[in-house]
Structures are given as structure tokens and as C-alpha cells.
Enzyme design. Structure first.
Site, PDB file in Angstrom:
ATOM      1  N   ASN A  16     -28.059  27.205  16.518  1.00  0.00           N
ATOM      2  CA  ASN A  16     -26.913  26.300  16.653  1.00  0.00           C
ATOM      3  C   ASN A  16     -27.425  25.027  17.322  1.00  0.00           C
ATOM      4  O   ASN A  16     -27.417  24.905  18.535  1.00  0.00           O
ATOM      5  CB  ASN A  16     -25.812  26.984  17.461  1.00  0.00           C
TER       6      ASN A  16
ATOM      7  N   GLY B 205     -16.292  26.247  24.313  1.00  0.00           N
ATOM      8  CA  GLY B 205     -17.356  25.926  25.273  1.00  0.00           C
ATOM      9  C   GLY B 205     -18.439  26.994  25.333  1.00  0.00           C
ATOM     10  O   GLY B 205     -19.044  27.214  26.380  1.00  0.00           O
ATOM     11  N   LEU B 206     -18.679  27.636  24.195  1.00  0.00           N
ATOM     12  CA  LEU B 206     -19.760  28.635  24.082  1.00  0.00           C
ATOM     13  C   LEU B 206     -19.693  29.731  25.153  1.00  0.00           C
ATOM     14  O   LEU B 206     -20.702  30.072  25.770  1.00  0.00           O
ATOM     15  CB  LEU B 206     -21.144  27.959  24.104  1.00  0.00           C
TER      16      LEU B 206
ATOM     17  N   ASN C 269     -10.931  23.631  18.439  1.00  0.00           N
ATOM     18  CA  ASN C 269     -11.289  24.545  19.515  1.00  0.00           C
ATOM     19  C   ASN C 269     -12.252  23.887  20.479  1.00  0.00           C
ATOM     20  O   ASN C 269     -13.049  23.034  20.097  1.00  0.00           O
ATOM     21  CB  ASN C 269     -11.854  25.856  18.961  1.00  0.00           C
TER      22      ASN C 269
ATOM     23  N   CYS D 101     -24.246  22.225  18.810  1.00  0.00           N
ATOM     24  CA  CYS D 101     -23.216  22.471  19.814  1.00  0.00           C
ATOM     25  C   CYS D 101     -23.070  21.246  20.716  1.00  0.00           C
ATOM     26  O   CYS D 101     -23.999  20.456  20.840  1.00  0.00           O
ATOM     27  CB  CYS D 101     -23.520  23.726  20.628  1.00  0.00           C
TER      28      CYS D 101
ATOM     29  N   LYS E 253     -21.462  35.387  17.810  1.00  0.00           N
ATOM     30  CA  LYS E 253     -21.093  34.178  18.548  1.00  0.00           C
ATOM     31  C   LYS E 253     -22.400  33.619  19.129  1.00  0.00           C
ATOM     32  O   LYS E 253     -23.303  34.379  19.449  1.00  0.00           O
ATOM     33  CB  LYS E 253     -20.120  34.578  19.672  1.00  0.00           C
TER      34      LYS E 253
ATOM     35  N   ASN F 188     -21.090  22.895  10.901  1.00  0.00           N
ATOM     36  CA  ASN F 188     -20.385  23.185  12.144  1.00  0.00           C
ATOM     37  C   ASN F 188     -19.113  22.337  12.185  1.00  0.00           C
ATOM     38  O   ASN F 188     -18.831  21.588  11.247  1.00  0.00           O
ATOM     39  CB  ASN F 188     -21.296  22.888  13.342  1.00  0.00           C
ATOM     40  N   THR F 189     -18.363  22.452  13.249  1.00  0.00           N
ATOM     41  CA  THR F 189     -17.107  21.690  13.366  1.00  0.00           C
ATOM     42  C   THR F 189     -17.391  20.211  13.610  1.00  0.00           C
ATOM     43  O   THR F 189     -18.519  19.827  13.926  1.00  0.00           O
ATOM     44  CB  THR F 189     -16.263  22.225  14.538  1.00  0.00           C
TER      45      THR F 189
HETATM   46  C1  FMN Z   1     -12.867  29.427  17.632  1.00  0.00           C
HETATM   47  C2  FMN Z   1     -14.176  28.982  17.049  1.00  0.00           C
HETATM   48  C3  FMN Z   1     -15.360  29.279  17.710  1.00  0.00           C
HETATM   49  C4  FMN Z   1     -16.590  28.861  17.174  1.00  0.00           C
HETATM   50  N1  FMN Z   1     -17.748  29.196  17.830  1.00  0.00           N
HETATM   51  C5  FMN Z   1     -18.946  28.839  17.287  1.00  0.00           C
HETATM   52  C6  FMN Z   1     -20.162  29.237  17.904  1.00  0.00           C
HETATM   53  O1  FMN Z   1     -20.196  29.922  18.919  1.00  0.00           O
HETATM   54  N2  FMN Z   1     -21.324  28.837  17.309  1.00  0.00           N
HETATM   55  C7  FMN Z   1     -21.358  28.100  16.151  1.00  0.00           C
HETATM   56  O2  FMN Z   1     -22.441  27.788  15.644  1.00  0.00           O
HETATM   57  N3  FMN Z   1     -20.209  27.744  15.527  1.00  0.00           N
HETATM   58  C8  FMN Z   1     -19.021  28.089  16.079  1.00  0.00           C
HETATM   59  N4  FMN Z   1     -17.850  27.739  15.432  1.00  0.00           N
HETATM   60  C9  FMN Z   1     -17.919  26.981  14.174  1.00  0.00           C
HETATM   61  C10 FMN Z   1     -17.834  27.923  12.966  1.00  0.00           C
HETATM   62  O3  FMN Z   1     -18.903  28.841  12.953  1.00  0.00           O
HETATM   63  C11 FMN Z   1     -17.835  27.124  11.631  1.00  0.00           C
HETATM   64  O4  FMN Z   1     -19.036  26.379  11.535  1.00  0.00           O
HETATM   65  C12 FMN Z   1     -16.666  26.155  11.521  1.00  0.00           C
HETATM   66  O5  FMN Z   1     -15.502  26.704  12.109  1.00  0.00           O
HETATM   67  C13 FMN Z   1     -16.379  25.746  10.069  1.00  0.00           C
HETATM   68  O6  FMN Z   1     -15.937  26.822   9.297  1.00  0.00           O
HETATM   69  P1  FMN Z   1     -14.356  27.144   9.052  1.00  0.00           P
HETATM   70  O7  FMN Z   1     -13.704  25.846   8.683  1.00  0.00           O
HETATM   71  O8  FMN Z   1     -14.332  28.155   7.957  1.00  0.00           O
HETATM   72  O9  FMN Z   1     -13.831  27.673  10.345  1.00  0.00           O
HETATM   73  C14 FMN Z   1     -16.616  28.134  15.953  1.00  0.00           C
HETATM   74  C15 FMN Z   1     -15.420  27.838  15.288  1.00  0.00           C
HETATM   75  C16 FMN Z   1     -14.201  28.253  15.808  1.00  0.00           C
HETATM   76  C17 FMN Z   1     -12.949  27.931  15.063  1.00  0.00           C
END
Ligand code: FMN
Length: 289
Positions: free
Chosen positions: A109, A54-55, A51, A112, A27, A167-168
Site C-alpha cells: 500500500n 487511519g490504518l 472513510n 496511504c 487490511k 486506492n481511494t
Molecule cells: C473502509 C475502507 C477501508 C479501507 N482500508 C484500506 C486499507 O487498509 N488498505 C488499502 O490499501 N486500501 C484500503 N481501502 C481502499 C480499498 O481497498 C479500495 O482500494 C477502494 O475502496 C476502491 O474500491 P471500492 O470502490 O470497490 O471500495 C479501504 C477502503 C474502505 C472503504
């Protein structure tokens, strides 16, 4: 190579899932501990998940003291994901992780919330990190940038060894009855199936622009999805949202990928690497072993 997407697997509570991966990605850790956002932090939509965690993380000091030694017991290569709010944060985090033998690579990252992402600032953050560590650096980019290939090029020029894509992307869900935003922060990061074509486009453009090794992610739920990321230029792929509903996904997707590739005439799935680029595949800028 199969990884988990950062923030989508707690390897300390689910070591049996981490054991199915080639690399475990942590994470995102920040300079100081963070509680994260108020609940509600997760919402389902019909095309994926939102989601706004909030890190939440223990901060770099406790991460080094308490978390890393336990992750070492997994006997897996560990990639540490780091995030901050300015170039000094990234330099400091990388400097602190540089002497840690357990950490094979650092994922930056730089996508974020609260960290601006014009090409200049990504270049600045990557350059600061580069100056602080000799470990492999992967820049994790947001698919929301207007021109992600330029951001990737800036990251490559600033010294990134590879890219993690994507990323999202910001989204919003409403409560079925009240029509109020479901998440406490109203908007959050959208992950899962909706990201698939977006991730494919991002990997395609960034591989073409940089030739860097890319970890592709975004809605991978099957071997076919993984194969498509490889075809547009990914050297590895990561599983995120699928792990919440199917912890056995790494094993299942690994075998599906082999079968999909074989059915299309590839002996090894990674033989399909960049095939979608046809004759226009770029010469590799540099490879990471
Ligand atoms: C619950 C959750 C927490 C996440 N936390 C982080 C994070 O701490 N750092 C980060 O770079 N990406 C974070 N992501 C993004 C994922 O690493 C990934 O880039 C994104 O979910 C796309 O992949 P997926 O569609 O397979 O989930 C998070 C995603 C989810 C769903």
C-alpha cells in the site's frame, strides 16, 4: 479471479463472505499497532463512501502471531497488505512476512495518507520490498497521481510483479445541517461508484505502460463493472465498498459477469482481457501464475 479490496472485509468475523472469494486480502498492516483516527470515520455521499479509518491495525508482530494463524484456517490464498512511512518500513514488513507460508503475495500500500507518492518514492519503496522478499509483490497505487502510468512503470522497474488499481481518492462531505465536515479528519478517501471511470482510466493507462498483471478495483457493483475492468487490462478484480451493503456480492457478481460476457460472445469473461486496447495491447512484461 475475485478478491476483496483491502480494508473492506474482516474475514475472521465474516468467513462465509471470504469463502466466496478466490483470494483474501488483509487490511493494511503497519510496523507498529495503530488505533486509527477518531470517529466519525465513515460518511456516505450520493456517489460513494468516504472513510478516514487511519490504518487501524494490530501491527506486524500481533498480525503474525494472532491473525495469520486464524486466516490460515480459511483455506484461501492470503495476500497481506502492508504500509509504512519509509523504505525501511516496507523492507522490514516484507522480511517478516517472507517466511510465512500462509502469505501467497504481498500488496504494497504505497498510496496511504502520509506517504508521499512521486514516482521516485514509489520506486524506492518497491525496491526496498523487493530486496526483502521473494514473494509476489503487488504495488497498490493512488489514482491521484498526475501521471499514474509513470508511477506504474517505476514500480515495474523496481521489481513489482503486479499492480492493484486503484486506492481511494481524497474527498470531503459536509453535515446536512451544520455544514461542518462530517469526518473527524475533515477529508477522507472516496470509494464506490464515483471511482469507476477513474479506475478504468488508471487500469487502461497502467496496463498499456507496463503489461503487468493488474487487480482492478473501484466501485465494482455488478458483473458489467467487472467486465469493463477486464476489458481495459485487469487480470482480476476486487470488491470493496459494495461488501458493506451486499455481503453476497462476490457470488452475485461472479454469475452476472459470466452472463454479461456470454451475451457479448465471450466463452470466458477473461477472454475479454485488454480488448479495449484493440491492436495496441502491450506484450506482457511478465505474468504471475
Ligand atoms: C473502509 C475502507 C477501508 C479501507 N482500508 C484500506 C486499507 O487498509 N488498505 C488499502 O490499501 N486500501 C484500503 N481501502 C481502499 C480499498 O481497498 C479500495 O482500494 C477502494 O475502496 C476502491 O474500491 P471500492 O470502490 O470497490 O471500495 C479501504 C477502503 C474502505 C472503504
Amino acid at each position: 479471479m475475485i478478491l476483496n479490496a483491502s480494508g473492506c472485509l474482516d474475514a475472521l468475523t465474516a468467513p462465509e463472505v471470504a469463502a466466496l472469494l478466490d483470494v483474501f486480502v488483509t487490511k493494511t498492516v503497519t510496523p507498529l499497532p495503530r488505533e486509527g483516527n477518531e470517529p466519525v470515520r465513515i460518511a456516505e455521499t450520493d456517489v460513494g463512501m468516504l472513510n478516514s479509518i487511519g490504518l487501524a491495525n494490530p501491527g506486524i508482530d500481533r498480525f503474525r502471531k494472532d491473525v495469520l494463524p486464524r486466516l490460515a484456517e480459511l483455506e484461501r490464498p492470503i495476500w497481506a497488505s502492508v504500509g509504512g512511512f519509509c523504505a525501511e518500513d516496507y523492507a522490514d514488513l516484507c522480511k517478516q512476512l517472507d517466511p510465512e507460508p500462509v502469505v501467497e503475495a504481498i500488496e504494497l500500500n504505497v498510496s496511504c495518507p502520509n506517504v508521499a507518492e512521486p514516482a521516485e518514492s514509489v520506486a524506492e519503496l518497491v525496491a526496498a520490498a523487493r530486496g526483502a522478499t521473494s514473494k509476489k509483490l503487488y504495488a497498490k497505487l493512488s489514482p491521484a497521481s498526475g501521471d499514474i502510468a509513470s508511477v506504474a512503470t517505476a514500480a515495474a522497474e523496481a521489481g513489482a510483479d503486479g499492480l492493484s488499481l486503484v486506492n481511494t481518492i481524497r474527498g470531503l462531505a459536509l453535515d446536512a445541517e451544520t455544514l461542518a465536515p462530517t469526518l473527524s479528519t475533515a477529508t477522507g478517501g472516496l470509494s464506490g461508484p464515483a471511482l469507476r471511470p477513474i479506475a478504468l482510466a488508471a487500469v487502461f493507462a497502467c496496463f498499456k505502460a507496463t503489461g503487468l498483471p493488474i487487480v482492478g478495483m473501484g466501485g465494482v457493483e455488478s458483473g458489467r463493472h467487472a467486465l469493463e475492468l477486464i476489458a481495459v487490462g485487469a487480470r482480476a478484480f476486487a470488491l470493496g465498498t459494495i461488501l458493506f451493503s451486499d455481503p453476497e456480492a462476490p457470488g452475485r457478481i461472479r454469475s452476472e459477469l459470466a452472463a454479461e460476457a456470454e451475451a457479448l460472445g465471450f466463452e470466458n469473461p477473461f477472454d475479454a482481457h485488454a480488448i479495449a486496447h484493440g491492436d495496441e495491447a502491450p506484450a506482457p512484461l511478465r505474468y504471475v501464475a
